[in-house]
Design a protein around this motif. Structure first.
Motif, PDB file in Angstrom:
ATOM      1  N   ILE A  67       0.421  -1.324  -0.420  1.00 22.15           N
ATOM      2  CA  ILE A  67       0.104   0.173  -0.070  1.00 22.15           C
ATOM      3  C   ILE A  67       1.188   1.593  -0.010  1.00 22.15           C
ATOM      4  O   ILE A  67       2.414   1.174   0.233  1.00 22.15           O
ATOM      5  N   SER A  68       0.323   2.244  -0.652  1.00 24.35           N
ATOM      6  CA  SER A  68       1.021   3.546  -0.647  1.00 24.35           C
ATOM      7  C   SER A  68       0.023   4.916  -0.040  1.00 24.35           C
ATOM      8  O   SER A  68      -1.076   4.547  -1.111  1.00 24.35           O
ATOM      9  N   ALA A  69       0.148   5.227   1.380  1.00 26.09           N
ATOM     10  CA  ALA A  69      -0.720   6.339   1.188  1.00 26.09           C
ATOM     11  C   ALA A  69      -0.301   7.828   1.507  1.00 26.09           C
ATOM     12  O   ALA A  69       1.087   7.593   1.549  1.00 26.09           O
ATOM     13  N   TYR A  70      -1.182   8.328   0.451  1.00 24.05           N
ATOM     14  CA  TYR A  70      -0.861   9.676   0.754  1.00 24.05           C
ATOM     15  C   TYR A  70      -1.771  10.234   1.285  1.00 24.05           C
ATOM     16  O   TYR A  70      -2.451  10.945   1.230  1.00 24.05           O
TER      17      TYR A  70
ATOM     18  N   ASP B 117       7.019  14.689   2.310  1.00 21.70           N
ATOM     19  CA  ASP B 117       7.715  15.310   0.401  1.00 21.70           C
ATOM     20  C   ASP B 117       7.206  17.017   1.235  1.00 21.70           C
ATOM     21  O   ASP B 117       6.268  17.695   0.991  1.00 21.70           O
ATOM     22  N   ALA B 118       9.092  17.177   0.460  1.00 22.54           N
ATOM     23  CA  ALA B 118       9.254  18.633   0.969  1.00 22.54           C
ATOM     24  C   ALA B 118       8.693  19.445   0.348  1.00 22.54           C
ATOM     25  O   ALA B 118       7.900  20.930   0.560  1.00 22.54           O
ATOM     26  N   ARG B 119       7.739  19.150  -0.843  1.00 23.30           N
ATOM     27  CA  ARG B 119       7.688  20.680  -1.789  1.00 23.30           C
ATOM     28  C   ARG B 119       5.563  20.616  -1.522  1.00 23.30           C
ATOM     29  O   ARG B 119       5.882  21.481  -1.193  1.00 23.30           O
ATOM     30  N   THR B 120       5.343  19.187  -1.388  1.00 23.26           N
ATOM     31  CA  THR B 120       4.008  19.670  -1.298  1.00 23.26           C
ATOM     32  C   THR B 120       3.659  19.195   0.513  1.00 23.26           C
ATOM     33  O   THR B 120       2.410  19.724   0.241  1.00 23.26           O
ATOM     34  N   GLY B 121       4.373  19.191   0.670  1.00 24.22           N
ATOM     35  CA  GLY B 121       4.164  18.633   2.676  1.00 24.22           C
ATOM     36  C   GLY B 121       3.084  17.368   2.801  1.00 24.22           C
ATOM     37  O   GLY B 121       2.863  16.828   4.042  1.00 24.22           O
ATOM     38  N   ARG B 122       3.081  16.507   2.312  1.00 26.36           N
ATOM     39  CA  ARG B 122       2.664  15.648   2.531  1.00 26.36           C
ATOM     40  C   ARG B 122       3.146  14.238   2.678  1.00 26.36           C
ATOM     41  O   ARG B 122       4.801  14.624   2.479  1.00 26.36           O
ATOM     42  N   ILE B 123       2.347  13.547   3.442  1.00 22.55           N
ATOM     43  CA  ILE B 123       3.805  12.374   4.433  1.00 22.55           C
ATOM     44  C   ILE B 123       3.585  11.386   3.566  1.00 22.55           C
ATOM     45  O   ILE B 123       2.035  10.672   3.183  1.00 22.55           O
ATOM     46  N   LEU B 124       3.950  10.286   2.374  1.00 25.37           N
ATOM     47  CA  LEU B 124       4.051   9.510   2.270  1.00 25.37           C
ATOM     48  C   LEU B 124       3.922   8.481   3.107  1.00 25.37           C
ATOM     49  O   LEU B 124       5.372   7.432   3.353  1.00 25.37           O
TER      50      LEU B 124
END
Length: 335
Positions: A241-244, A295-302
């Motif tokens: 699973i890849s969770a964004y 993700d430093a660009r979007t701020g999302r945690i992957l």
């Protein structure tokens, strides 16, 4: 043969039931008492699945003969499992149910996704069988343990630390699974060329594991609707699973990794890694391998979590729960 609790597997001809039987056959404390099947009565399991080396014949279920055990793993589909679980509980047998029949705590939610429930009176007493989410004490005392679905196992282990920390504002879960996740009946009807060198999404309008994931995330503190889309990939077994995650506040790689390190410091079946895990990393183990990155660009945690869908996603997790129920070391026979 061990002189310990007797355990039968009902529905041993499916992939999950067969693997559960194999794990119990070589378990140092449990005694594999009997195997049943609705489709392969009279056939030996080592004839149907030679690799499992279980030299027992599968019988037609007869609770007058097969109900005299300490515990049972019920590996039936939803709807078919609940009546058998109810009859076993009337006899005092402790049950690990591999179906979805007792995973959802709300009857109305179950019936929305699966149809009418055959034994709703047992739902309140059933315990969700994911020890790493804090259910260990309740599993140890349970009469019915609802073994989680394979997708929820990977998704929840991957997201639980963030949910507890109040960090999940929104999440999209992209899941990929080998074809064994569909079960024996479905895979035997699927021609090889439809899955080989192909990847496709399914359950797009609403996969049945969605309410299970939302239920457990809510109990961890993240009350939200998730976007969950599974994909079928040309593997026999394995799941990623890849969770964004859109976080509720800004955070850093280091802070997230520390959060996961603290959450899973004492968990023998959760491995943390800094590179994205692959399904080969965990094949034929009870291990969930997890990686995170901000993700430093979007701020999302992957978040990435890999399990073997037939092991930690189903059968070895069932044995992990059985070990807890009978006071054995949690990894006995599966570590």
């Amino acid at each position: 043969m061990p002189d310990g609790p007797k355990v039968s597997v009902f529905g041993a001809s499916g992939y999950a039931g067969a693997l559960a039987a194999a794990l119990l056959q070589r378990h140092p404390r449990f005694e594999l008492a009997a195997l049943t099947s609705r489709s392969d009565v009279g056939r030996r399991l080592d004839d149907l699945y030679p690799r499992h080396r279980v030299p027992l014949a599968m019988e037609e279920l007869d609770l007058d003969r097969h109900g005299d055990v300490d515990a049972a793993i019920v590996a039936y589909p939803h709807h078919a499992a609940a009546p058998v679980v109810a009859q076993l509980r009337e006899r005092g047998v402790r049950v690990i149910d591999l179906s979805a029949d007792f995973r959802l705590r709300d009857v109305a939610t179950y019936e929305q996704w699966y149809g009418e429930h055959a034994a709703p009176e047992l739902i309140d007493g059933a315990v969700y069988g994911l020890p790493e989410l804090g259910y260990r004490g309740r599993i140890a005392d349970a009469g019915v343990v609802a073994n989680p679905g394979c997708f929820p196992t990977a998704a929840l282990l991957g997201l639980a630390p963030l949910a507890r920390a109040g960090l999940i504002g929104d999440v999209v879960i992209d899941a990929k699974s080998g074809v064994s996740g569909a079960g024996r009946a479905a895979t035997e009807k699927t021609h090889f060329v439809t899955v080989d060198e192909n990847v496709n999404a399914y359950g797009i309008a609403g996969h049945r594991h969605t309410p299970e994931i939302e239920q457990e995330l809510a109990l961890l503190g993240a009350r939200l609707q998730v976007t969950f889309v599974p994909h079928l990939v040309p593997l026999d077994q394995g799941e990623l699973i890849s969770a964004y995650v859109t976080p509720t506040r800004a955070t850093s790689d280091e802070a997230v990794r520390d959060l996961y390190a603290d959450a899973y410091a004492d968990e023998q079946f959760v491995e943390l890694t800094r590179r994205s895990p692959g399904v080969r990393d965990v094949r034929e183990t009870n291990i969930a391998r997890i990686a995170t990155q901000v993700d430093a660009r979007t701020g999302r945690i992957l978040v990435f979590a890999a399990i073997d869908n037939l092991w930690k996603g189903t059968s070895s997790q069932a044995v992990q729960n059985l070990n807890l129920m009978f006071g054995f070391e949690e990894g006995l026979g599966i570590a």
